[in-house]
Each structure stands twice: as structure tokens, then as C-alpha cells.
Design a protein around this motif. Structure first.
Motif, short mmCIF file in Angstrom:
data_model
loop_
_atom_site.label_atom_id
_atom_site.label_comp_id
_atom_site.label_asym_id
_atom_site.label_seq_id
_atom_site.Cartn_x
_atom_site.Cartn_y
_atom_site.Cartn_z
N VAL A 91 0.89 -1.14 0.14
CA VAL A 91 0.17 -0.01 0.01
C VAL A 91 0.90 1.19 -0.13
O VAL A 91 0.66 2.20 -0.87
N PHE A 92 1.81 1.33 0.68
CA PHE A 92 2.71 2.32 1.05
C PHE A 92 3.56 2.73 -0.33
O PHE A 92 3.82 3.54 -0.51
N ASP A 93 3.83 1.41 -0.68
CA ASP A 93 4.82 1.55 -1.99
C ASP A 93 3.79 2.23 -3.18
O ASP A 93 4.38 2.83 -3.85
N ALA A 94 2.73 1.74 -3.29
CA ALA A 94 1.86 2.43 -4.22
C ALA A 94 1.76 3.86 -3.89
O ALA A 94 1.60 4.68 -4.76
N PHE A 95 1.46 4.33 -2.72
CA PHE A 95 1.24 5.60 -2.26
C PHE A 95 2.36 6.45 -2.46
O PHE A 95 2.59 7.75 -3.09
#
Lengths: 167, 881
Positions: free
Chosen positions: B269-273
Motif C-alpha cells: 500500500v505504501f509503495d503504491a502511495f
């Protein structure tokens, strides 16, 4: 179940039961409601072996978790929810004839009720045999309470025989 | 130690030499993977073969491929036929992989050989140190780190088997009864760790504690999420050696398993963010992130569940291909991992649940040997790859390129990890304890927070970071490594002393007892009943409902019918205990040289006891029937016996000699197994036991069936109420006796009474089977099976010799029915009957020493049980002994 019937005043010996079992008033109230629910024909007792509310609560009191925080006055000898009390009630489950010993037949009866159809009668006998052997220290072919307690030394009875919501 | 060290060094040198030729190509290969490795975790699917796709393959793979293309087969056109050629590049990839596995495992051998070291420093820490050494050697030779742990290798080839093993050997009941707490720690705890670490680091960064770094809030959170999770590999490795109590263990272990799933999700998720960039993140994206979190976690679990059911179903029908049925578990388990990965669900959760769901059913469905195979192979794979992981974690450190030192960042990370873990555990436990029946103790909480070991998963995730998006990737990687080393080595080493010092409750090492298991089951039932009566739906109640459902539907669908029958838990325990007993008998027998002692000693004793008891058991029985004749019986037992028995004894002994000779001839000729002439070693890919002689099998089967039939009868009789049965039991036992008597002329005269008498004697033993008096106990101890009193007499060497099976068989027909009828007709007992019985009784069991030796013991017990204590048997035998 009318709410009117389940106030503390209607419960026989409520104060004494609280004192004796260590349940809180709310617990007694809740148990009384349950008791009334089970007691369908309003005789004040449950079917067959008559159980009045007091003994109903006393039986359940065995399953109250042991709590260390509550201070107890020394007048009471042995609270129902001590580990000995719990063990005693478990022992009595087997000891149908109340002679202070679990005989082979009594053990068999419990096993039979518990194990269901997957196990043959022969196997049940062997299991009972072995179980008695393991616990029977004085070789009298029956398990006395002391032997029973010793055989369960490793089991944490306090935890095994407690139910959370009775806390 | 020095010698083993030298051995290791030598191995390393060997390794260096062997991989020398491919040096240049490997370097390029490594560069390739380093840049192309990012995103493999999500993009590659099951089609990505090992070493076939150079884009996603790990270092060795791609290097091997490129090396093969550039300079395969020694190069140059062939001018003449080479007898031997050097084909290094042809095999380099698998060769290197295998060699590395070998080297890692050799490290383990070296470490485990030094017990005094491993008792202080956990194995995982030592393996990492070995990794340092190996890495140093490689670095010294290459000036660049050629071998590092790449995420692809780690996530696809090393991690799955460890997690599968963890799931497969998970104590399900314990896990589910603590499920709530585990989930709270795994989900909320991990999120808390990630968020607090990210935010704090960011705060410190803003405060200027780390100097000039190009890291934004999102990157910090990303870093926080990758390093938040407790690592199952490290935790198992350390806690396995500490033996803490099972609740604490399952908490730490369960948390580490589940939070891997959580951390991978958070990371994605944070990677995508981060990829989206700070400006594009709005409430919708955040909500999407939260939803994706749940979808990924639950979806992964669901995939695992489905595959678990699939495994169970498949093993249900593998009866005919038993030899490969263990393989299905691994293949389908791995497939569940890859499938979840393909669907971008949590692969770790998937394989955990797969293992947990299938364990019960495959253990029941598969052959026992297959189950053992699965267990062992699982352990081999898991333990092996765990070793490799730790060694490579060490090796990866020796690489100049990743070391970017930032004191503030690294130290603060270490501090925050430790502190927030502590806070998180204590806070969550405080809440949980409000709802728990058995609160988690303070000391356990300390160990839990101290056991927050980070490991290879964090490192794997860190190396997956995209350098183009995160400028300080190397700093993060190196911080992660330091955190891993710090937690695994330092906390690992101190864990054991801490556990001892704090007196943490250890796992109770208790031997299995049946009564305990029975009692536990009774407790369970009781709790369910009480919950039911008091009208509460607690977790006991729920568990009961689930068990019912499971038994009714799941087992029905997923289990073989044959497996369904015998899987009562208590009975299985009983079975296990019996197996143990049997094993200890064999051990005892080997200690003494042979199993003969069972025949001669124990069984003999049993036999004696039995007849001794029979005497005293049977007599009161009779006397009870014959009202007040106790004195009469005892007296007549005393006086007429000696003379009669004396001569009978001699006769019988003579008879034994004769028949022995005759029978042994028969025995040898007909009933020994055929010599194993055709004992050839054949090879079969599908069967283990190729060497069985069919005749032999057939014969064993027949014999077993025969003896089983007999024992079955007597067993069946034994369990019925004693009084009614007393007239029938004899027919089961009777068939062995006429043989003994056949040589005895005086006995044939009394044949009617004989039967009678034996029925009485056997009555005693039949009674014992149900009444469970002392002799029965002994019979059992001899390992002859409990419900089977008829078995013991056969153990008596004399009777055995006298009744070869073919005779016994014939006897069976004639003697089963008739005597019993006679016996029934003869009832009730009369004193006159008894008068004739008494001498015969002793004469039949002619080895009188039985009674002699045993009477006191049997007596003792009977005194307790049977009110009229029978007089001790006469000591008339002393004369001829």
C-alpha cells in the motif's frame, strides 16, 4: 421472562448466595433469569433431579474463574471455585455412587457418554483399564480423590474449569 | 573449534576456486538482477521458472545463462574429438546453487558440533556470523559482493517451505483459542509499530536529528511498514531453543506468522502511495488502501483455505499411488502460495492457512508412512532454507555498496523499534487482559516485547525498494540489516538468560498419560455444558458447534471413510501409548538379548498369577453358589490334591517330552516359513516392500486371523457381566486344554467334570477382564492386549508346544460347543461336584509352581475384593519340585 420477576428481592437467599459463591449481584440476577427460563413449569426447580436455584448457583460457582484480587474473609472454609473445589466437582461427576472412589464402571460410563460411536465397547474397556492403571497408585482398582488429584497435577485446573463470563 | 574452522575455510576456498571461471559473467548478471528485481514479487507468476527467465531469475541464474551463452563448451570450433571437455558453464547455475546449499548446511554441521557454543549463542546468530566470514572471503576474492539474498530467491524459493511447515505443524487448538489476541497483536500491533516508527523518524528528521536526507513522510512510513513485522524465521529459530510456555510461544509465533501478511500488505500500500506521490493521495485513496488491506489479508487466507481443502480431497483418493502422495502436499501448498501471489493477495497468509487446514485431514487420510515422510521432508526443507537464509543474511552484509552510514537514522530506528514494540505490547495486553480468562502475565509481556525479532522478510522487502523512487534505498537496506543483526544476534543471545532470570514459565515437559487426556476432554465437555446451561455463548460453545459441524460435514467430505472411523482423540492417545509400550518392550528385549523374557518371565508370571488367582477367585464364587461349604471346599482342596497331582504332574511332563518331539517335527516341516530362497533385491519405484514372499504373507495372515478369532471370542465374553458369562467363557479357553490332558488317562475318565472345572477357572479370568482385578493388569503389562485374557495361556511355553495350530484348529470345533452345554446342564453347583473338581484342577495346570509362587500375591488382592478370603493353596508340591 418478565423483568419484574427478576429483581434481587425475588431471588431466594440472594445475599447468602452472593456471600457463599462470590458471584456478583449482577451475576446472580443473570443466572436467576436463566434459571427461570430453564424452569419452564415454574416449580422453582429443574426437571428430574430437582435443582433449586441455590444449588444451581452453587454448581455454577465451581466454574467461576479463581481470582486472586478478591479478598475473602477467613470464615469461609473452601470457596467453590478454588482448584480443590473445581477438582471435587469434576470428581463427583464420575463418582456417581458417592463412595469417594471412581470405579471402573463409573469411568466407563463417563467414557461411553463422551466418546460416541466411533469407539467400540471393547476399546472403551481397554481405555478405562489403562486410565485406571495410570492413576491408581494404591492398586485398589479404583481412583480415589487423592489419586485423581495427583493424576491431574500437570493440568492447570484453575484454567481448565473456568468460564470467562462467570468472572 | 579450530579444526572445524579450518574445515570451513577450506570449503570456502574450494568454493572460490570452483566459481572462479565464471567471475566476469556473474558480475554482470548480478547487476542485471539488482536493477530488474524490483517488482518481481508482484509481477512474476508461477510460470517464472527457476533459471529460465533471466529477467526474474536470481543472481546465479542469470549469470549462468549469460555465461553459458558467452563462453559455453570451452569455446572455439572443434577440430578433433575431445575425450574429456571442461563444461563449467554448462552446469554452473545448478552447480552453484547446490554448492551453496551444501556450504550452508555444512556450516550448520560445524555449528551444531559445538554444543557449548550453541547453548549460549543461538544457532541463527552463529549462522549469520558464518555468513560474515563467507561474505568476507568472497569479497576478498572478487572485490565485489557477488552473492546476495535477492528478494526473488527469498520469497519464491526459501520462504514458502518455512511458512508451510509452520502452518502444518501449528497446534490448531491452541492457535484458535488465542486467535483473538494473536490477531490483535498481528494487525493492530504491526500497524502501530509501522506508523509510530515512521512518524517518529519523520519527526526527528524534521527536528534535524539526521542531517540531510531525502526522505519524505511517505517514505518513512514505507520504511516503518517494512521493518515493523516480527519475523517468523528468526522468532522460531530463537524461541525453539528457549522452550517458553505454550501460550507465550503461540502468541509470539502466531503473531510473527500473521503479521508477515500484514506487513507485506502495508508495504504494498505504501509503495503504491509513494509511487502516486504525496499530492495525489486523498481520502479515497486511503480508504482504498484500508479496503485493499482487508481484501488482501482475507483473500489470502481464503485462497489458503481452499487449497487446504483441495489437498485434503486429493489425499483422499491417493490410495493407489501412495508413493507420491506426500508430494501433493508440497506441490499444492506451493501452488497456493503462488496463486495468492498471482492474485496479489497475501501469499504468506495463504500458505499458513493452507497448512493449518489440511493437517488434520491429510494426517488421517494418508498412510502413516506418508505422514512421516511429509513431516520429515517439511522439516528438511524448512530447516534447510532457514539455514540458507541466515547464512545469506550474513553474506549480504559484506558489500561496500550498500553501506551508507547515518548514525542518527540507524540509532533512532533501533531505539524506536525497541521502545514502540514495548509500548505496543504492553498497551495491547492491557486491553486484552480485560477480556481474557487467563491474563497474560507481566513477565510474559516482557518476553513478548523483547522477542520482537526482525529478520529476512524485512530485508527482502527492503531490497525490493525502488531506487528511482526512494533515493535513500541503500540507507534503508543497511539500517534494516543492522536492525536484523541487532535483534537476531543481540536479543537472540540475551533471550535465554533473560528467560531464566525472569523465571518465565517454561513449557511443561510431561509424559503423555491417558487419564489426563480423558480428563481434559471431560473438562471440555463440562465447559460446553455449563455454557449451555447458563445460556451464554462463549468460545467453548462456539468450539463445540464448530466441532459438530466439522465432524458432520467437513470430515465426511474430506476424509476417507476408513480414516473417519478411528480417529477419536482419546483412543488415538491410547493407541499411541500402546505403541510406545510395545517399543519399550522391544528395546528391553534387545537389551536382554532377545524377546524371550516376555515368554519366560513376564508371561510366565502372568500365567502363574492368573492361575493362582483363579484358584481363589473361582472358589469363593463357587462357595457363594454352594452356600456354606467354604470349609468343605478348602479342606478337600487341601488333602486329596497332593497325591494325585504329584503323579499327574509326572505323567504330564513325560507326555510333554513325547509330544514335543513329534510335534517339533511337524512344526519344522509344515509350519516354519519357507526359506527365503527367492529373496532377491528387486527395485521398484512405487513400492517399498518388494521382497515379501507371498506364501509367507499368506501364512502370517492366516495365523493372525486364527488367533484373533480366538481372542475376539474371549474378549467379547470377557466384557459381558460376570455372572451370566461364567458358563460360557470356558469354551474359548477350553480348546487349549484338552491337549494337555490328552496324554493323561485319568483325566479322560473325568472328562465331563473337567470341562466344568475349567469353565470355572476361566470364568475367573473372563471375569477379570471386565472386573479388572490384578491378574488382568498384569496381562496387560505383558503387552498382550487388555481385552484378551485368552492370549496369555498360549504364552505358556508348554501349552504352546503341545498345541500346534493345526491341532488347535481341529480342537476348536469339537470342544467349543459341547462342554458349555454340559456345563449349563450341571448347574447349580453342588458340593459333590466340587469334591471331584479340586484334584483335577491342579492336575490340569500341572506345573504346580504356579500356585506356589503366586498364591500370596493373588491372595492379597482378593482379600480386598472378595469378602470370604479363601485359604492359601496347599503347599503339597514342594516334594517333587
Amino acid at each position: 421472562m418478565g423483568s419484574s420477576s427478576s429483581s434481587m428481592t425475588n431471588i431466594p437467599d440472594a445475599q447468602q448466595l452472593i456471600q457463599e459463591t462470590g458471584f456478583s449481584a449482577a451475576h446472580i440476577l443473570r443466572l436467576y433469569e436463566r434459571f427461570e427460563f430453564l424452569d419452564k413449569d415454574k416449580r422453582g426447580e429443574l426437571r428430574q433431579e430437582t435443582v433449586d436455584f441455590a444449588s444451581f448457583v452453587r454448581i455454577l460457582a465451581h466454574f467461576r474463574p479463581t481470582d486472586t484480587s478478591r479478598t475473602r474473609d477467613g470464615a469461609q472454609q473452601e470457596p467453590a471455585n478454588s482448584s480443590t473445589g473445581k477438582l471435587k466437582s469434576a470428581f463427583q461427576l464420575y463418582d456417581q455412587d458417592r463412595d469417594g472412589k471412581i470405579s471402573r464402571a463409573e469411568l466407563l460410563q463417563v467414557l461411553r457418554a463422551m466418546m460416541g460411536i466411533q469407539v467400540t465397547e471393547e476399546q472403551l474397556h481397554s481405555i478405562a483399564e489403562r486410565a485406571i492403571q495410570e492413576a491408581d497408585l494404591d492398586r485398589d482398582d479404583a481412583i480415589s480423590f487423592d489419586e485423581f488429584r495427583q493424576s491431574l497435577e500437570k493440568v492447570n485446573v484453575d484454567h481448565k474449569m473456568s468460564i470467562r463470563f462467570l468472572k | 573449534m579450530s579444526s572445524t574452522g579450518r574445515l570451513a575455510l577450506f570449503l570456502c576456498m574450494l568454493l572460490m576456486v570452483s566459481r572462479g571461471p565464471s567471475l566476469a559473467s556473474e558480475d554482470t548478471g548480478h547487476e542485471d538482477t539488482a536493477s530488474s528485481d524490483h517488482g518481481t514479487n508482484s509481477s512474476s507468476d508461477s510460470g517464472t521458472g527457476h533459471g529460465e527467465d533471466s529477467g526474474t531469475g536470481h543472481g546465479e541464474d542469470s549469470s549462468g545463462d549469460s555465461g553459458h551463452e558467452s563462453s559455453g563448451h570451452g569455446g572455439g570450433p572443434i577440430t578433433t574429438l575431445p575425450i574429456v571437455s571442461w563444461k563449467w558453464h554448462h552446469v554452473s547455475t545448478p552447480y552453484l546453487v547446490t554448492l551453496w546449499i551444501l556450504v550452508c548446511w555444512l556450516c550448520k554441521i560445524i555449528i551444531e558440533a559445538n554444543h557449548h557454543v550453541t547453548s549460549v549463542i543461538p544457532e541463527s546468530a552463529l549462522l549469520i556470523c558464518f555468513g560474515f566470514i563467507l561474505g568476507g572471503i568472497i569479497w576478498g576474492a572478487d572485490k565485489v559482493q557477488t552473492f546476495t539474498l535477492t528478494p526473488t530467491v527469498f520469497f519464491f524459493y526459501l520462504l514458502p517451505q518455512i511458512i508451510l511447515d509452520a502452518g502444518y505443524s501449528m497446534p490448531n487448538k491452541l492457535f484458535f483459542s488465542n486467535m483473538g489476541a494473536i490477531l490483535v497483536y498481528a494487525v493492530i500491533g504491526t500497524c502501530w509499530n509501522a506508523a509510530s516508527l515512521g512518524l517518529s523518524l519523520w519527526g526527528c528528521h524534521k527536528g534535524g536529528a539526521m542531517g540531510d536526507l531525502d526522505i519524505g513522510l511517505l517514505q518513512y512510513l514505507l520504511f516503518g511498514s517494512l521493518i515493523a513485522a516480527v519475523d517468523p524465521v528468526a522468532v522460531i529459530a530463537v524461541f525453539e531453543q528457549v522452550h517458553v510456555n505454550e501460550v507465550l510461544f503461540i502468541m509470539v509465533f502466531g503473531e510473527s506468522l500473521l503479521n508477515d501478511g500484514v506487513t507485506v500488505v502495508l508495504f504494498n500500500v505504501f509503495d503504491a502511495f509513494v509511487s502516486l506521490g504525496g499530492s495525489k493521495i486523498d481520502a479515497v485513496e486511503i480508504i482504498k488502501g484500508i479496503i485493499s488491506f482487508f481484501v488482501v489479508a482475507f483473500g489470502g487466507s481464503l485462497v489458503g483455505f481452499v487449497f487446504g481443502l483441495l489437498i485434503s480431497l486429493v489425499t483422499r483418493c491417493t490410495k493407489n499411488i501412495q508413493i507420491i502422495e506426500p508430494g501433493f502436499v508440497f506441490v499444492l501448498g506451493y501452488l497456493s502460495y503462488l496463486t495468492a501471489e498471482m492474485l496479489s493477495l497475501s501469499a504468506i497468509l495463504s500458505i499458513v492457512f493452507c497448512g493449518m487446514c489440511c493437517q488434520k485431514y491429510i494426517n488421517a487420510n494418508m498412510d502413516e508412512r506418508s505422514v512421516t515422510t511429509v513431516r520429515y521432508v517439511m522439516k528438511v526443507l524448512a530447516n534447510g532454507s532457514e539455514t540458507i537464509i541466515f547464512v545469506f543474511l550474513g553474506i549480504s552484509a559484506i558489500d561496500k555498496t550498500i553501506w551508507v552510514w547515518n548514525t542518527g537514522f540507524i540509532l533512532l530506528t533501533l531505539l524506536f523499534i525497541f521502545v514502540y514494540r514495548l509500548i505496543g505490547v504492553f498497551f495491547l495486553t492491557w486491553i486484552l487482559n480485560k477480556f481474557r480468562l487467563v491474563p497474560i502475565e507481566f513477565i510474559d509481556q516482557v518476553i513478548m516485547s523483547y522477542g520482537g525479532l526482525r529478520g529476512a522478510v524485512a530485508y527482502g522487502l527492503a531490497t525490493m525498494l525502488d531506487e528511482s523512487k526512494i533515493k535513500e534505498k541503500n540507507l534503508m537496506v543497511c539500517t534494516t540489516l543492522i536492525v536484523v543483526y541487532f535483534t537476531v544476534i543481540l536479543q537472540g543471545v540475551t533471550m535465554k538468560p533473560l528467560v531464566t532470570w525472569l523465571k518465565v514459565k517454561r513449557a511443561a515437559v510431561s509424559e503423555l498419560t491417558l487419564i489426563e487426556k480423558v480428563q481434559n476432554k471431560v473438562f471440555d465437555h463440562m465447559l460446553v455444558a455449563i455454557e449451555d446451561i447458563s445460556g451464554q455463548i462463549g468460545h467453548n460453545y462456539m468450539r463445540d458447534k464448530w466441532n459438530h459441524f466439522e465432524e458432520k460435514w467437513m470430515s465426511w467430505i474430506l476424509m476417507k471413510p476408513s480414516a473417519r472411523k478411528n480417529r477419536d482423540y482419546v483412543f488415538n492417545v491410547f493407541h499411541q501409548l500402546n505403541l510406545q509400550d510395545a517399543m519399550s518392550y522391544v528395546t528391553e528385549g534387545e537389551r536382554r538379548g532377545s524377546l524371550e523374557f516376555i515368554r519366560h518371565e513376564t508371561a510366565f508370571v502372568d500365567f502363574k498369577k492368573k492361575f493362582g488367582a483363579e484358584f481363589s477367585d473361582a472358589m469363593p464364587d463357587i462357595t457363594a453358589d454352594a452356600s456354606d461349604d467354604q470349609d468343605a471346599t478348602s479342606s478337600m482342596r487341601r488333602d486329596p490334591v497332593p497325591s494325585v497331582s504329584l503323579e499327574m504332574h509326572e505323567q504330564t511332563m513325560n507326555g510333554v517330552r513325547e509330544t514335543e518331539d513329534v510335534n517339533s517335527h511337524h512344526l519344522l516341516q509344515q509350519h516354519l516359513y519357507k526359506g527365503r530362497k527367492q529373496h532377491r533385491h528387486r527395485y521398484s519405484r512405487t513400492h517399498f516392500d518388494v521382497n515379501k514372499d507371498e506364501n509367507e504373507v499368506q501364512e502370517i495372515f492366516q495365523r493372525t486371523m486364527r488367533s484373533r478369532l480366538e481372542s475376539f471370542k474371549s474378549g467379547k465374553m470377557g466384557v459381558a457381566p460376570p455372572k451370566t458369562i461364567s458358563k460360557h467363557t470356558k469354551k474359548d479357553q477350553q480348546q487349549k486344554m484338552p491337549n494337555g490332558k490328552s496324554v493323561d488317562k485319568s483325566k479322560t475318565y473325568h472328562s465331563g467334570d473337567e470341562d466344568f472345572e475349567f469353565s470355572e477357572g476361566d470364568n475367573a479370568s473372563g471375569y477379570e477382564a471386565s472386573g479388572g482385578s490384578f491378574p488382568m493388569r498384569v496381562t496387560y503389562r505383558a503387552g498382550a492386549g487388555i481385552e484378551n485374557p485368552a492370549f496369555m495361556p498360549e504364552m505358556d511355553p508348554m501349552v504352546q508346544v503341545q498345541i500346534p495350530p493345526w491341532l488347535a484348529e481341529a480342537e476348536l470345533d469339537s470342544s467349543t460347543v459341547a462342554p458349555s452345554q454340559r456345563a449349563q446342564v450341571r448347574l447349580p453347583w453342588t458340593p459333590s461336584n466340587l469334591r471331584r473338581l479340586a484334584p483335577l484342577r491342579t492336575s490340569a495346570h500341572s506345573t504346580d509352581s504356579f500356585m506356589l509362587a503366586d498364591a500370596p500375591a493373588a491372595q492379597q488382592r482378593d482379600d480386598e475384593q472378595l469378602p470370604p478370603p479363601p485359604p492359601p493353596p496347599p503347599h503339597r508340591d514342594d516334594g517333587h519340585m
